[in-house]
Motif scaffolding. Sequence first.
Motif, PDB file in Angstrom:
ATOM      1  N   ILE A   1       4.383  -7.718  12.506  1.00  0.00           N
ATOM      2  CA  ILE A   1       3.856  -8.582  13.307  1.00  0.00           C
ATOM      3  C   ILE A   1       2.890  -9.379  12.385  1.00  0.00           C
ATOM      4  O   ILE A   1       2.998 -10.531  12.937  1.00  0.00           O
ATOM      5  CB  ILE A   1       2.866  -7.620  14.249  1.00  0.00           C
ATOM      6  CG1 ILE A   1       3.602  -6.556  15.047  1.00  0.00           C
ATOM      7  CG2 ILE A   1       1.762  -8.538  14.956  1.00  0.00           C
ATOM      8  CD1 ILE A   1       2.867  -5.665  15.947  1.00  0.00           C
ATOM      9  N   GLY A   2       2.219  -8.948  11.587  1.00  0.00           N
ATOM     10  CA  GLY A   2       1.291  -9.837  10.709  1.00  0.00           C
ATOM     11  C   GLY A   2       2.198 -11.126  10.027  1.00  0.00           C
ATOM     12  O   GLY A   2       1.506 -12.277  10.202  1.00  0.00           O
ATOM     13  N   GLN A   3       3.300 -10.610   9.708  1.00  0.00           N
ATOM     14  CA  GLN A   3       4.024 -11.876   9.049  1.00  0.00           C
ATOM     15  C   GLN A   3       4.604 -12.790   9.984  1.00  0.00           C
ATOM     16  O   GLN A   3       4.501 -13.841   9.820  1.00  0.00           O
ATOM     17  CB  GLN A   3       5.148 -11.085   8.179  1.00  0.00           C
ATOM     18  CG  GLN A   3       4.921 -10.440   6.919  1.00  0.00           C
ATOM     19  CD  GLN A   3       5.979 -10.710   5.934  1.00  0.00           C
ATOM     20  OE1 GLN A   3       7.147 -10.295   6.259  1.00  0.00           O
ATOM     21  NE2 GLN A   3       5.524 -11.267   4.868  1.00  0.00           N
ATOM     22  N   ILE A   4       4.891 -12.496  11.453  1.00  0.00           N
ATOM     23  CA  ILE A   4       5.495 -13.141  12.436  1.00  0.00           C
ATOM     24  C   ILE A   4       4.399 -14.169  12.867  1.00  0.00           C
ATOM     25  O   ILE A   4       4.407 -15.244  12.830  1.00  0.00           O
ATOM     26  CB  ILE A   4       6.285 -12.481  13.519  1.00  0.00           C
ATOM     27  CG1 ILE A   4       7.555 -11.836  12.874  1.00  0.00           C
ATOM     28  CG2 ILE A   4       6.420 -13.362  14.668  1.00  0.00           C
ATOM     29  CD1 ILE A   4       8.089 -10.797  13.808  1.00  0.00           C
ATOM     30  N   LEU A   5       3.171 -13.413  12.976  1.00  0.00           N
ATOM     31  CA  LEU A   5       2.039 -14.117  13.468  1.00  0.00           C
ATOM     32  C   LEU A   5       1.540 -15.313  12.364  1.00  0.00           C
ATOM     33  O   LEU A   5       0.976 -16.410  12.703  1.00  0.00           O
ATOM     34  CB  LEU A   5       0.804 -13.349  13.629  1.00  0.00           C
ATOM     35  CG  LEU A   5       0.761 -12.454  15.043  1.00  0.00           C
ATOM     36  CD1 LEU A   5      -0.233 -11.499  15.072  1.00  0.00           C
ATOM     37  CD2 LEU A   5       0.893 -13.249  16.133  1.00  0.00           C
TER      38      LEU A   5
END
Lengths: 263, 211
Positions: A206-210
């Motif tokens: 999630i962190g990477q996609i965000l």
Amino acid sequence: MGTIDISLWSLVIGLLLLAFPIYFFRLYKVKLVVSTLVAALRMVIQLFFIGLYLKYLFIWNNPWINLLWVIIMVIVASFTATHRTGIKRSVLFIPVSVGFLATAMVVGLYFLLFVLHLDNPFSAQYFIPIMGILMGNMLSVNVIAVNTYFGDLQREHQMYYYLLGNGATRFEATAPFVRQAMMKAFSPCVANMAVMGIVSLPGTMIGQILGGSAPGIAIKYQMMIIIITFTASMLSLMITIILSSRYSFDEYGKLRNIMRKHK
Amino acid sequence: MLEIRNASLKLGDTQLFRDLSFSVDCGQVVCITGDSGSGKTTMLRAILGFLPLDDGVISVDGEIINSMSAETFRRRMMYVPQELSLPFDTVEEMVQLPFTLKNNRYVKFSYERMMDEWKKLDLDASFYKSSVAKVSGGQRQRMMIAVCGLLHKPILLTDEPTSALDETHARLVVRYFRELASKGTIVVAVSHDKTFSSLCDKIICLNNGNN
């Protein structure tokens, strides 16, 4: 597309969501309202400080300072781990510290050098978050496993002495307790791994996609993070158990009194 | 031969035994008896090498048991503690446990031979597959004593082997120990059971520091 920044005012708007759980705490008279508010305030303050010093760590990007930060994290994690178990600090602190530091460096550098193929594995952008995530996972797994291992040894000491008295080596006599500790500590990790992506989208991804990464890259990082945290948790636990044996058994194989006295 | 020579041990302020000496030859069944708190179980633990004596030595065939040699000596020992309660679900798992140890792999576990030993101790074969929780303390202890018959090591140390047994079964246990002794095993049993001790070759009485 880069990450959308959240302004202070937007943060406040987001924090207002806490009103819902607090309302239900008050409705059912659950005594968690004050501790929730205090915890949220602490979280905000602590994360702001972390954000501040991480900002400078990234600016300086000095390998020695990055390494120093890891050592400080190891010391804090070791204090936390020993505090959360019922074991005397004199028995556990050094084994846990050595386990955390050695494992974080070995597994972390393995990932940074041989999986990511970084020229500079001590680069803050990668070194800091990888060490941080390893430390967090090792801490939670070690606390559960160490509590189970020593707790069971104290409670089921008859089994330990029975095995020793019938010719077991120290390894064989402690093996059932190590086994139980591993089951308790790692079963949730294994279950989590099995349903990853189906039941929930994991945090790293999630962190990477965000942050703007393509999903195809994010999933690879997620897989690797799970594998390295799982491996590091196991290795650090083994080091902790092996080294703490020196302090928890006397030269005759007898269990010492290792439990902390509670006031 | 198991020899205890000039053994003294104090725990806290209590002198458990002082200048205690005795020996046990192969084929003998010896009972260590005494009042509660007199150091009987502690003597057993000292022979097992779990704690050091303040004074004196314990030796097997002339070799002294100490912190360095204890693990080696325990390979030649069998130990059945008092009120044995091992955390297993089934009797089958419980009795097979000692055979999983590396030092005991010279003996392959055999169900038929195990049942032969059980018959001598009046244990029914139907218990083998049952839950440990359904078996009484006395039955559990007899099962683990029967395991010793298969392991057949030079020394057997046991703590209160008949405390949970009626007189009939207690006599069966003594007879079983005699059979093990006749095959060369040294049997040292801690017991306050007068019937049991009267049937042993030697009685060592611990009397709060006066042996």
